[in-house]
Design an enzyme around this catalytic site. Structure first.
Site, PDB file in Angstrom:
ATOM      1  N   LYS A 127      41.593 -15.349 -32.394  1.00 36.12           N
ATOM      2  CA  LYS A 127      40.431 -14.514 -32.067  1.00 36.12           C
ATOM      3  C   LYS A 127      40.837 -13.584 -30.933  1.00 36.12           C
ATOM      4  CE  LYS A 127      36.467 -17.384 -33.352  1.00 36.12           C
ATOM      5  NZ  LYS A 127      35.308 -18.172 -32.864  1.00 36.12           N
ATOM      6  N   GLU A 216      35.980 -18.606 -39.763  1.00 35.39           N
ATOM      7  CA  GLU A 216      34.767 -19.278 -39.278  1.00 35.39           C
ATOM      8  C   GLU A 216      33.589 -19.175 -40.242  1.00 35.39           C
ATOM      9  OE1 GLU A 216      34.176 -19.032 -35.000  1.00 35.39           O
ATOM     10  OE2 GLU A 216      32.030 -19.245 -35.284  1.00 35.39           O
ATOM     11  N   ARG A 220      35.147 -24.205 -38.923  1.00 35.25           N
ATOM     12  CA  ARG A 220      35.505 -23.700 -37.587  1.00 35.25           C
ATOM     13  C   ARG A 220      34.291 -23.637 -36.660  1.00 35.25           C
ATOM     14  NH1 ARG A 220      39.786 -18.873 -36.014  1.00 35.25           N
ATOM     15  NH2 ARG A 220      39.549 -19.149 -33.763  1.00 35.25           N
ATOM     16  N   ASN A 224      32.071 -24.811 -31.905  1.00 32.44           N
ATOM     17  CA  ASN A 224      31.004 -24.328 -31.023  1.00 32.44           C
ATOM     18  C   ASN A 224      30.174 -25.468 -30.438  1.00 32.44           C
ATOM     19  OD1 ASN A 224      31.603 -21.582 -31.395  1.00 32.44           O
ATOM     20  ND2 ASN A 224      30.602 -21.626 -33.390  1.00 32.44           N
ATOM     21  N   HIS A 231      26.628 -22.081 -23.149  1.00 33.31           N
ATOM     22  CA  HIS A 231      26.714 -20.633 -22.875  1.00 33.31           C
ATOM     23  C   HIS A 231      25.474 -20.152 -22.139  1.00 33.31           C
ATOM     24  CE1 HIS A 231      29.907 -18.974 -25.853  1.00 33.31           C
ATOM     25  NE2 HIS A 231      30.347 -18.980 -24.622  1.00 33.31           N
ATOM     26  N   HIS A 248      33.210 -21.754 -17.183  1.00 34.95           N
ATOM     27  CA  HIS A 248      32.870 -21.934 -18.602  1.00 34.95           C
ATOM     28  C   HIS A 248      32.863 -23.420 -18.994  1.00 34.95           C
ATOM     29  CE1 HIS A 248      32.706 -21.156 -22.893  1.00 34.95           C
ATOM     30  NE2 HIS A 248      33.784 -21.898 -23.059  1.00 34.95           N
TER      31      HIS A 248
HETATM   32  N1  GLY Z   1      36.849 -20.922 -29.366  1.00 33.07           N
HETATM   33  C1  GLY Z   1      36.350 -21.222 -30.634  1.00 33.07           C
HETATM   34  C2  GLY Z   1      37.197 -20.714 -31.753  1.00 33.07           C
HETATM   35  O1  GLY Z   1      38.321 -20.290 -31.524  1.00 33.07           O
HETATM   36  O2  GLY Z   1      36.789 -20.701 -32.870  1.00 33.07           O
END
Ligand code: GLY
Length: 347
Positions: A127, A216, A220, A224, A231, A248
């Site tokens: 990501k 995702e 995936r 979360n 968050h 975080h």
């Molecule tokens: N940090 C969550 C992911 O990489 O999907």
């Protein structure tokens, strides 16, 4: 484990990686911290290189900083056979990767994560991106780095609080996975962790999930867990000013307790496991005072989460350790009760 991830001594890994490919030029992206503490450790393994410097901090993870990175590559005449080495935590890895993946439609990049958070999370899974205004990671793409070199010895350069923050993602990986990972953690103290072993196991869990669901669409999303309420708590404290800011992982740790409480209520997650996990987390992170006056704002912020659908707040809940249920709908009242549960742990 994904074959483009190496865990071990960087001085052994990097020279052979660089020999395998003939890069036309190499740049190393650093911030003021990694230039001082980490570049001296790797520079002898790289040969000739340019340094691209950016300022540390999430507030600099934006298109203005990208422009500086692209400009530096352009000014130095980098062609499509160049390499960018991203030496730093999540901000450097996400933003450097994004710049590399888009410069001249893509040059090679290697991530050398220097924080626990980026070793077990941000560097694994491709990501890439930057924030846009107040929207986190709003502009970006999925692309796996050419290589990720993880060397646990960089953790010695990290403040204790940052290390503990990254550990929340290790706990998260253990709780969403079947096997002995949680048991291994709960029977060890944070202070005596064998970090290389911990990283190996945690990266293996994340790699396995990403290999099955890169973009995702289902599995995936389990990553979360703890993040919907976490968050919101992180954003609430940030909005109270920089001196109130919590890290975080500290927020995710609270989020995991809240979401496990909801798992207990809604999915029959075992109370004995809830008690054990909540106790462990509070022992490691201490107790954060979440004021009653913040509850309605935290609930409102949960409603802003980008994982929500059709105005419904969604979270990852657990039926049991290792069995995560994604897209579980939670109400404002559920969130309120879960924060009250966390608040009462201090009594
Ligand atoms: N940090 C969550 C992911 O990489 O999907």
């Amino acid at each position: 484990m994904n074959k483009n991830i190496t865990i071990g001594n960087i001085k052994g890994v990097l020279p052979s990686l660089l020999r395998e490919q003939k890069y036309s030029s190499i740049a190393v992206l650093v911030d003021e911290n990694t230039e001082k503490d980490c570049l001296p450790i790797v520079k002898g393994s790289i040969g000739d290189y340019d340094v691209i410097r950016i300022k540390s901090g999430e507030e600099n993870k934006n298109l203005t900083t990208c422009q500086h990175i692209w400009q530096s590559l352009t000014d130095n005449g980098y062609d499509r056979h160049a390499l960018l080495i991203n030496l730093g935590g999540g901000v450097i890895g996400d933003m450097g990767g994004f710049c590399a993946a888009t410069y001249k439609r893509g040059i090679a990049f290697i991530n050398i994560p220097t924080t626990l958070l980026s070793m077990v999370d941000a560097s694994v899974g491709g990501k890439l991106g930057v924030d846009f205004g107040t929207f986190k990671n709003h502009i970006g793409l999925f692309q796996i780095p050419n290589h990720v070199c993880i060397d646990a010895s960089f953790l010695k350069t990290l403040p204790h609080r940052e290390l503990r923050s990254g550990f929340a993602e290790v706990i998260k990986h253990a709780l969403i996975t079947k096997g002995n990972d949680w048991n291994d953690i709960v029977t060890s103290s944070f202070e005596s962790m064998e970090w290389e072993t911990v990283i190996h196991k945690s990266v293996a869990i994340k790699s396995e999930i990403v290999s099955k669901d890169f973009k995702e669409s289902g599995l995936r999303k389990t990553l979360n867990f703890g993040h919907t309420i976490g968050h919101a708590i992180e954003s609430y404290f940030l909005s109270q000013g920089i001196d109130q800011k919590i890290l975080h992982g500290e927020a995710v740790a609270i989020g995991m307790i809240c979401e496990l409480y909801l798992s207990f209520h809604k999915l029959n997650f075992a109370q004995s496991d809830l008690d054990q996990i909540a106790t462990y987390i509070v022992n490691v992170y201490g107790y954060v005072d979440v004021p009653e006056s913040s509850f309605s704002e935290i609930i409102r912020l949960c409603g802003q989460d980008k994982k929500n659908k059709e105005n419904k707040i969604q979270a990852v809940l657990l039926k049991s350790i290792g069995t995560a249920i994604v897209d579980s709908e939670i109400s404002s009242e559920d969130i309120l009760q879960s924060i009250q549960y966390y608040s009462n742990l201090n009594i």
